[in-house]
Motif scaffolding. Sequence first.
Motif, PDB file in Angstrom:
ATOM      1  N   ASP A  30       0.949  -1.351   0.054  1.00 35.71           N
ATOM      2  CA  ASP A  30       0.087  -0.144   0.012  1.00 35.71           C
ATOM      3  C   ASP A  30       0.912   1.406   0.097  1.00 35.71           C
ATOM      4  O   ASP A  30       0.532   2.327  -0.711  1.00 35.71           O
ATOM      5  N   ARG A  32       3.936   1.470  -1.147  1.00 39.15           N
ATOM      6  CA  ARG A  32       4.670   1.749  -2.223  1.00 39.15           C
ATOM      7  C   ARG A  32       3.711   2.115  -3.288  1.00 39.15           C
ATOM      8  O   ARG A  32       3.992   3.171  -4.078  1.00 39.15           O
ATOM      9  N   ASP A  33       2.500   1.622  -3.378  1.00 43.00           N
ATOM     10  CA  ASP A  33       1.546   2.236  -4.327  1.00 43.00           C
ATOM     11  C   ASP A  33       1.119   3.726  -4.059  1.00 43.00           C
ATOM     12  O   ASP A  33       1.133   4.495  -4.991  1.00 43.00           O
ATOM     13  N   THR A  34       1.002   4.165  -3.024  1.00 42.93           N
ATOM     14  CA  THR A  34       0.700   5.586  -2.458  1.00 42.93           C
ATOM     15  C   THR A  34       1.960   6.475  -3.071  1.00 42.93           C
ATOM     16  O   THR A  34       1.676   7.443  -3.504  1.00 42.93           O
ATOM     17  N   ARG A  36       4.079   5.690  -5.366  1.00 51.07           N
ATOM     18  CA  ARG A  36       4.043   5.757  -6.856  1.00 51.07           C
ATOM     19  C   ARG A  36       3.126   6.750  -7.489  1.00 51.07           C
ATOM     20  O   ARG A  36       3.377   7.486  -8.323  1.00 51.07           O
ATOM     21  N   ASP A  37       1.815   6.626  -7.015  1.00 52.59           N
ATOM     22  CA  ASP A  37       0.791   7.559  -7.315  1.00 52.59           C
ATOM     23  C   ASP A  37       1.324   9.007  -6.938  1.00 52.59           C
ATOM     24  O   ASP A  37       0.967  10.125  -8.032  1.00 52.59           O
ATOM     25  N   THR A  38       1.752   9.395  -5.798  1.00 54.28           N
ATOM     26  CA  THR A  38       2.194  10.666  -5.458  1.00 54.28           C
ATOM     27  C   THR A  38       3.308  11.099  -6.431  1.00 54.28           C
ATOM     28  O   THR A  38       3.472  12.154  -6.968  1.00 54.28           O
ATOM     29  N   GLU A  39       4.081  10.314  -6.729  1.00 53.52           N
ATOM     30  CA  GLU A  39       5.203  10.687  -7.588  1.00 53.52           C
ATOM     31  C   GLU A  39       4.741  11.078  -9.122  1.00 53.52           C
ATOM     32  O   GLU A  39       4.995  11.940  -9.498  1.00 53.52           O
ATOM     33  N   GLU A  40       3.762  10.261  -9.640  1.00 58.80           N
ATOM     34  CA  GLU A  40       3.142  10.519 -10.722  1.00 58.80           C
ATOM     35  C   GLU A  40       2.326  11.898 -10.810  1.00 58.80           C
ATOM     36  O   GLU A  40       2.137  12.595 -11.704  1.00 58.80           O
ATOM     37  N   ARG A  41       1.719  12.246  -9.547  1.00 59.52           N
ATOM     38  CA  ARG A  41       1.059  13.440  -9.352  1.00 59.52           C
ATOM     39  C   ARG A  41       1.859  14.658  -9.685  1.00 59.52           C
ATOM     40  O   ARG A  41       1.629  15.576 -10.136  1.00 59.52           O
ATOM     41  N   ASP A  43       4.920  14.751 -10.859  1.00 60.42           N
ATOM     42  CA  ASP A  43       5.578  14.695 -12.117  1.00 60.42           C
ATOM     43  C   ASP A  43       4.794  15.572 -13.229  1.00 60.42           C
ATOM     44  O   ASP A  43       4.932  16.229 -13.713  1.00 60.42           O
ATOM     45  N   ASN A  44       3.328  15.007 -12.949  1.00 59.17           N
ATOM     46  CA  ASN A  44       2.474  15.686 -13.904  1.00 59.17           C
ATOM     47  C   ASN A  44       2.090  17.339 -13.701  1.00 59.17           C
ATOM     48  O   ASN A  44       2.094  17.949 -14.605  1.00 59.17           O
TER      49      ASN A  44
END
Length: 68
Positions: A30, A32-34, A36-41, A43-44
């Motif tokens: 969980d 790691r997934d969180t 990863r999502d935060t990193e993507e946000r 980056d965007n």
Amino acid sequence: SNLDEMNQLQKDTTSAIREVESLNRETEKDVRDTMRDTEERIDNNAKQLEDRLNERLQEALDNPLVGN
């Protein structure tokens, strides 16, 4: 008998340890997934900010009043 009780206690303990290990793995996943999502946000958001800054910069450079 005492031996039976000890065996049962060992089984219960092993079972409890397995359960905790399983919960730990789920929690790690969980996290790691969180992340990863935060990193993507992030980056965007950074990409959008960069695009907006580039547009503003280009507008300023295209302005005939600049540097004349």
